[in-house]
Design an enzyme around this catalytic site. Structure first.
Site, PDB file in Angstrom:
ATOM      1  N   SER A   1     -12.928  -3.034   1.061  1.00 46.94           N
ATOM      2  CA  SER A   1     -13.194  -2.400   2.354  1.00 46.94           C
ATOM      3  C   SER A   1     -14.682  -2.126   2.495  1.00 46.94           C
ATOM      4  O   SER A   1     -15.311  -1.640   1.552  1.00 46.94           O
ATOM      5  CB  SER A   1     -12.448  -1.065   2.472  1.00 46.94           C
ATOM      6  OG  SER A   1     -11.067  -1.257   2.379  1.00 46.94           O
TER       7      SER A   1
ATOM      8  N   ARG B   1       0.864  -1.188   0.000  1.00 50.65           N
ATOM      9  CA  ARG B   1       0.000   0.000   0.000  1.00 50.65           C
ATOM     10  C   ARG B   1       0.897   1.234   0.000  1.00 50.65           C
ATOM     11  O   ARG B   1       1.354   1.678   1.055  1.00 50.65           O
ATOM     12  CB  ARG B   1      -0.896  -0.034   1.236  1.00 50.65           C
ATOM     13  CG  ARG B   1      -1.875   1.125   1.344  1.00 50.65           C
ATOM     14  CD  ARG B   1      -2.772   0.926   2.577  1.00 50.65           C
ATOM     15  NE  ARG B   1      -3.752   1.979   2.723  1.00 50.65           N
ATOM     16  CZ  ARG B   1      -3.512   3.122   3.352  1.00 50.65           C
ATOM     17  NH1 ARG B   1      -2.337   3.371   3.882  1.00 50.65           N
ATOM     18  NH2 ARG B   1      -4.470   4.033   3.452  1.00 50.65           N
TER      19      ARG B   1
ATOM     20  N   LYS C   1      -4.045   6.327   8.258  1.00 50.73           N
ATOM     21  CA  LYS C   1      -4.882   6.628   7.085  1.00 50.73           C
ATOM     22  C   LYS C   1      -5.427   8.039   7.249  1.00 50.73           C
ATOM     23  O   LYS C   1      -6.188   8.305   8.197  1.00 50.73           O
ATOM     24  CB  LYS C   1      -6.016   5.599   6.992  1.00 50.73           C
ATOM     25  CG  LYS C   1      -6.896   5.751   5.756  1.00 50.73           C
ATOM     26  CD  LYS C   1      -7.863   4.569   5.682  1.00 50.73           C
ATOM     27  CE  LYS C   1      -9.026   4.813   4.752  1.00 50.73           C
ATOM     28  NZ  LYS C   1      -8.676   4.847   3.345  1.00 50.73           N
TER      29      LYS C   1
HETATM   30  N1  TZP Z   1      -7.994   1.409   6.536  1.00 50.08           N
HETATM   31  C1  TZP Z   1      -8.719   1.617   7.628  1.00 50.08           C
HETATM   32  S1  TZP Z   1      -7.736   1.993   8.957  1.00 50.08           S
HETATM   33  C2  TZP Z   1      -6.318   1.842   8.039  1.00 50.08           C
HETATM   34  C3  TZP Z   1      -6.657   1.514   6.729  1.00 50.08           C
HETATM   35  C4  TZP Z   1      -5.708   1.309   5.632  1.00 50.08           C
HETATM   36  C5  TZP Z   1      -4.953   2.058   8.591  1.00 50.08           C
HETATM   37  C6  TZP Z   1      -4.527   0.997   9.531  1.00 50.08           C
HETATM   38  O1  TZP Z   1      -3.242   1.267  10.051  1.00 50.08           O
HETATM   39  P1  TZP Z   1      -2.851   1.001  11.567  1.00 50.08           P
HETATM   40  O2  TZP Z   1      -1.487   1.658  11.714  1.00 50.08           O
HETATM   41  O3  TZP Z   1      -2.759  -0.478  11.730  1.00 50.08           O
HETATM   42  O4  TZP Z   1      -3.887   1.653  12.429  1.00 50.08           O
END
Ligand code: TZP
Ligand code: MG
Length: 219
Positions: free
Chosen positions: A117, A46, A146
């Site tokens: 998602s 990603r 995010k």
């Molecule tokens: N989609 C929803 S939360 C997120 C994504 C890509 C980020 C998750 O990252 P982390 O650091 O595990 O909270």
């Protein structure tokens, strides 16, 4: 090749590590290698945020990460970029609600893994109808990884979706750590996906190992 069987998908989702160059404290190839040594079961490339690689550099970086995954038998999923996934012959693609339509992506990728998602029942049902192999649900807890993340919904969203009959392989995401992974699994997730818990850890190896122990002992 046939579509992945849902029981195999559930096993693969257990500890799903997501990463791009901007998430890592250490050298990214080293982070991924340590995470695999620690026992992750699936990987997603990603590449997002300020300073993210683009074009040829993105492709080259993805190819290096994919090679590591290939050598270790870890499926390699690409976030958003269907063309990159096809160019690399990746194992699958993960898309969000703002990306290309899931039905169109399914047509483009054939039997490769398709993750979508979903934030609510309607999106989960639409993803299933479009041919998703798994859904990603979150953020469960607040996240810094995010920029445009929606409000955290807690593990209750998973319990709710399961209660409504959503039985597709489901991975939870957002703010998940070894401390809270148990309650996420207890809510009905098949696995947890994390960025920072592994990518920002001083020891990605130990961080992955702790998550693996928590998730597998929760079975
Ligand atoms: N989609 C929803 S939360 C997120 C994504 C890509 C980020 C998750 O990252 P982390 O650091 O595990 O909270
Ligand atoms: Mg997306």
């Amino acid at each position: 090749m046939a579509r992945i069987a849902s029981e195999v998908m559930r096993e693969r989702l257990k500890v799903y590590f997501i990463m791009g160059s901007t998430n890592c404290k250490k050298q990214p190839l080293e982070v991924l290698t340590e995470a695999i040594d620690g026992g992750i079961t699936l990987f997603q490339f990603r590449e997002k945020g300020s300073g993210a690689l683009v074009g040829e550099q993105k492709y080259e970086f993805a190819r290096q990460l994919q090679n590591i995954c290939k050598k270790r038998g870890i499926p390699f999923i690409v976030n958003d970029d269907v063309e990159l996934a096809l160019a690399l012959d990746a194992d699958g693609v993960h898309i969000g609600q703002d990306d290309e339509d899931a039905r169109i992506v399914r047509e483009k990728i054939g039997d490769k893994i398709l993750g979508v998602s979903a934030h609510n029942l309607k999106e989960a049902q639409a993803a299933i109808a479009a041919g998703a192999d798994y859904i990603g649900v979150g953020p469960i807890y607040p996240t810094k990884s995010k920029e445009d993340a929606k409000k955290a919904q807690g593990p209750e969203i998973i319990r709710f979706l399961r209660g409504q009959g959503v039985d597709i392989p489901l991975v939870a995401i957002g703010g998940i750590t070894a401390e809270n992974a148990g309650e996420v699994m207890n809510a009905g997730a098949d696995g947890v996906s994390v960025i920072s818990a592994i990518a920002s850890a001083a020891s990605p190896f130990l961080a992955a190992k702790q998550l693996v122990q928590t998730v597998f002992n929760n079975d």
